[in-house]
Design an enzyme around this catalytic site. Structure first.
Site, PDB file in Angstrom:
ATOM      1  N   GLN A 274       0.833  -1.202   0.000  1.00 51.74           N
ATOM      2  CA  GLN A 274       0.000   0.000   0.000  1.00 51.74           C
ATOM      3  C   GLN A 274       0.869   1.254   0.000  1.00 51.74           C
ATOM      4  O   GLN A 274       1.219   1.789   1.041  1.00 51.74           O
ATOM      5  CB  GLN A 274      -0.952   0.002   1.203  1.00 51.74           C
ATOM      6  N   PHE A 275       1.197   1.722  -1.208  1.00 51.62           N
ATOM      7  CA  PHE A 275       2.049   2.908  -1.328  1.00 51.62           C
ATOM      8  C   PHE A 275       1.391   4.142  -0.739  1.00 51.62           C
ATOM      9  O   PHE A 275       2.070   5.103  -0.368  1.00 51.62           O
ATOM     10  CB  PHE A 275       2.453   3.145  -2.792  1.00 51.62           C
ATOM     11  N   THR A 276       0.058   4.150  -0.610  1.00 50.91           N
ATOM     12  CA  THR A 276      -0.629   5.330  -0.097  1.00 50.91           C
ATOM     13  C   THR A 276      -0.288   5.621   1.367  1.00 50.91           C
ATOM     14  O   THR A 276      -0.607   6.701   1.853  1.00 50.91           O
ATOM     15  CB  THR A 276      -2.156   5.215  -0.261  1.00 50.91           C
TER      16      THR A 276
END
Length: 149
Positions: free
Chosen positions: A78-80
């Protein structure tokens, strides 16, 4: 690296209407990789997460780890988690690692957890995923390999 760690009774990942991963009682980890992260960050987080004493013992006290309960792990990229929302209304992801570097550290993290004897299921890197989970407690921990929080 950053992780949102949730104590879960069950969790699954679906991509294109197909369930690709599932885990029973254990932890669901949403894992983000930053530009400055190295294998040392993955080592720290893997050891911390696998041994984090957040499962209840017989007295109901948070005293047992994932390894102690022989639990399962679901890891979802999850790069967010590196989204910066301090300015304006649109998040900036400038501090997130580029995909090539991120996937290498993500896979390294997964390998470390497996090497510690934990069954690991994974989401699909860079895919749009539907993640379903039953958070128990609820128990949710935020971890950062740079110890920012």
């Amino acid at each position: 690296m950053r992780a949102v760690v949730q104590l879960t009774d069950n969790a699954s990942v679906t991509v294109d209407d197909q369930e690709i991963a599932a885990a029973g009682t254990g932890l669901t980890v949403f894992l983000g990789v930053g530009q400055e992260d190295t294998e040392l960050d993955a080592n720290y987080l893997a050891e911390k997460i696998v041994n984090l004493r957040i499962f209840p013992d017989e007295a109901g006290k948070m005293n047992l780890s994932l390894k102690d309960i022989k639990g399962e792990l679901l890891v979802v990229s999850q790069f967010t988690l590196y989204g910066d929302c301090r300015k304006g209304r649109r998040p900036s992801f400038d501090t997130a690692a580029p995909p090539r570097a991120a996937i290498a550290l993500y896979e390294y993290f997964v390998t470390l957890c497996r090497d510690m004897g934990v069954p690991v299921a994974c989401g699909k890197f860079q895919a749009e995923m539907i993640v379903r989970l039953t958070n128990h407690g609820p128990v949710t921990m935020l971890l950062d390999s740079k110890r920012l929080f």
